[in-house]
Design a protein around this motif. Structure first.
Motif, PDB file in Angstrom:
ATOM      1  N   PHE A  40      -8.150   0.247  -2.504  1.00  0.00           N
ATOM      2  CA  PHE A  40      -7.376  -0.968  -2.751  1.00  0.00           C
ATOM      3  C   PHE A  40      -8.258  -2.206  -2.589  1.00  0.00           C
ATOM      4  O   PHE A  40      -9.037  -2.306  -1.636  1.00  0.00           O
ATOM      5  N   PRO A  86      -4.446  -1.940  -6.738  1.00  0.00           N
ATOM      6  CA  PRO A  86      -4.940  -0.563  -6.600  1.00  0.00           C
ATOM      7  C   PRO A  86      -6.116  -0.340  -7.541  1.00  0.00           C
ATOM      8  O   PRO A  86      -6.117  -0.831  -8.673  1.00  0.00           O
ATOM      9  N   TYR A 120       2.502   1.790  -3.485  1.00  0.00           N
ATOM     10  CA  TYR A 120       1.586   2.392  -4.464  1.00  0.00           C
ATOM     11  C   TYR A 120       1.300   3.852  -4.130  1.00  0.00           C
ATOM     12  O   TYR A 120       1.219   4.705  -5.006  1.00  0.00           O
ATOM     13  N   ILE A 125       0.843  -1.209   0.000  1.00  0.00           N
ATOM     14  CA  ILE A 125       0.000   0.000   0.000  1.00  0.00           C
ATOM     15  C   ILE A 125       0.871   1.250   0.000  1.00  0.00           C
ATOM     16  O   ILE A 125       0.645   2.196  -0.766  1.00  0.00           O
TER      17      ILE A 125
END
Length: 474
Positions: free
Chosen positions: A413, A458, A404, A401
């Motif tokens: 997500f 994502p 990204y 996470i």
């Protein structure tokens, strides 16, 4: 070229070492109340058992340490003693301790076992040994042993280190006299100091750390003239994730390790030992068979040495090499195995080939294997198997996470996690979102049987979000 990566997060310290870009060591230490090897305690003799020639020492923890009486037979019940931990506790068995404590440095060690100055037997140059003995003066307390590194160090650096070690030694003796209850009196940050002490040399080029405190510790270990760069990493992504070490750690769960030649090794754990099987993956006949066996075994020997260090395999290790008839080939394989383990700091003995082409290795157990930190018992297997720990999975999800997020401003997500973890996650959804740092993000969570650990995607487009909106975590 050697690079050291030091990552500290919450109660875990992880250290990885790469040589020429390849991971060769991965060490993990968890902040715990357990006694660790190298720590020094003030203890009280609680019980002496002549039948097993052991004494049991209260060192202020939940279990007593035990000590062999072979070299410490003068102690008495109720006596206060200073002890060093040799081995950590295993199960109900307390840590093994000794009255002969020592404080190691890069160039020297000061120990309570005697007085004067000695030189490591590994320094073979007689002129160098004599020079060191003439330069270093003994201290009134403690035995100074000059380590192998002293042969390459500057005399002023060696003398300065001995002064620091001696001050620590005197401080331990003082605490032993004036403290009135069992407790630890030396051993803060042992793993980090040991790694720096043993690995900073002319091969070391870079050290990466993720805290200011460890940056200062690492910088202090760099001597004038040593071309080592210390880097402070302060990005949101974890240091191990950024330098792709996390993926390599995860791959260590696999029993099968592929070799470049097309062969492979398989690493299994039994209750008594680790068993490593070597396979060529090729079907050949006659003289070619012997050649393939030789080449595969040589490649496997080097990889096995690396895997032993990486996975921290201890105790008895049995290797089943491919059959070879040539004694010379067998000797070459043993030499490769020995060379691959020569930088290993654990005491290791490699025994000759048996008639069945088996090689036995004995390696000192110290610390936990990497699996004990990233795996947990699988209840579905009723204790017969292990799975990747949920805590480790959540750390990996968090890293993805953050990766990204650092590249794009993404707030949505989709996460798939193996269904065996569903009950534990749903028990406390807030804790789940908090641990992956997603309290201010939208997480679409789906539990499935098919995914091995987890899968994260994502969500960039409206259609993507609409297709999984039923899985939104509230």
């Amino acid at each position: 070229m050697r690079e050291i990566f030091i990552e500290r997060r919450e109660k875990i310290l992880r250290i990885a070492i790469k040589e020429n870009g390849k991971l060769v060591d991965c060490l993990i230490e968890e902040e715990t109340s357990e006694a660790l090897p190298g720590e020094i305690y003030l203890g009280t003799v609680k019980n002496i058992v002549p039948g097993i020639k052991s004494a049991f020492i209260d060192i202020g923890l939940s279990v007593n340490g035990f000590m062999s009486l072979d070299s410490n037979s003068n102690i008495k019940q109720g006596q206060e003693v200073i002890v060093e931990v040799l081995k950590e506790a295993i199960g109900d068995k307390g840590p093994k301790v000794t009255c002969d404590f020592s404080i190691p440095g890069k160039y020297a060690v000061i120990s309570s076992k005697g007085k004067g100055v000695t030189v490591s037997r590994r320094i073979l140059d007689e002129a160098k040994r004599t020079s060191l003995m003439n330069e270093i003066s003994p201290k009134p307390e403690g035995l100074i042993t000059l380590r192998t590194n002293a042969a390459f160090g500057k005399i002023d650096d060696i003398k300065n280190e001995i002064e620091v070690l001696h001050e620590r030694y005197l401080s331990i003796l003082q605490k032993g006299k004036f403290l009135n209850k069992p407790q630890r009196i030396y051993g803060e940050n042992l793993l980090l100091n040991k790694i720096l002490r043993d690995n900073i040399n002319n091969e070391t080029k870079n050290i990466y750390v993720n805290t200011k405190e460890d940056y200062e510790v690492a910088s202090d270990y760099i001597n004038i003239g040593e071309e080592v760069n210390v880097h402070l990493y302060d990005e949101e992504r974890s240091l191990f994730d950024y330098y792709h070490i996390e993926k390599e750690i995860l791959s260590l769960r696999h029993k099968k390790v592929q070799l470049n030649s097309g062969g492979w090794i398989v690493i299994d754990k039994t209750e008594a030992m680790y068993v490593i099987d070597v396979n060529s993956g090729k079907h050949t006949k006659g003289k070619q068979t012997e050649k393939v066996a030789e080449e595969t075994n040589k490649e496997a020997a080097l990889e096995i040495a690396r895997q032993i260090r990486l996975r921290n395999l201890g105790g008895i290790i049995l290797i089943d090499f491919i059959d070879m008839k040539s004694e010379e080939d067998k000797l070459q394989v043993l030499n490769i195995l020995s060379k691959g383990l020569e930088k290993d700091k654990k005491r290791t003995t490699i025994y000759p080939f048996t008639e069945l082409n088996l090689v036995q290795i004995s390696r000192t157990r110290s610390g936990k294997s990497i699996f004990e930190y990233i795996e947990e018992d699988c209840e579905l297997c009723k204790g017969k198997g292990n799975r990747l720990s949920l805590e480790y999975i959540l750390m990996l999800i968090r890293d993805e996470i953050l990766r990204y997020q650092s590249e794009n401003s993404i707030k949505d997500f989709y996460v798939e996690i193996n269904a065996q973890y569903e009950t534990y996650i749903r028990e406390d959804i807030f804790a789940f979102l908090s641990s992956i740092e997603a309290l201010e993000k939208k997480i679409y969570l789906h539990f499935v049987q098919e995914v091995e650990y987890f899968k994260l995607e994502p969500l960039l487009f409206k259609k993507q979000i609409e297709s999984v909106e039923n899985y939104l975590v509230n």
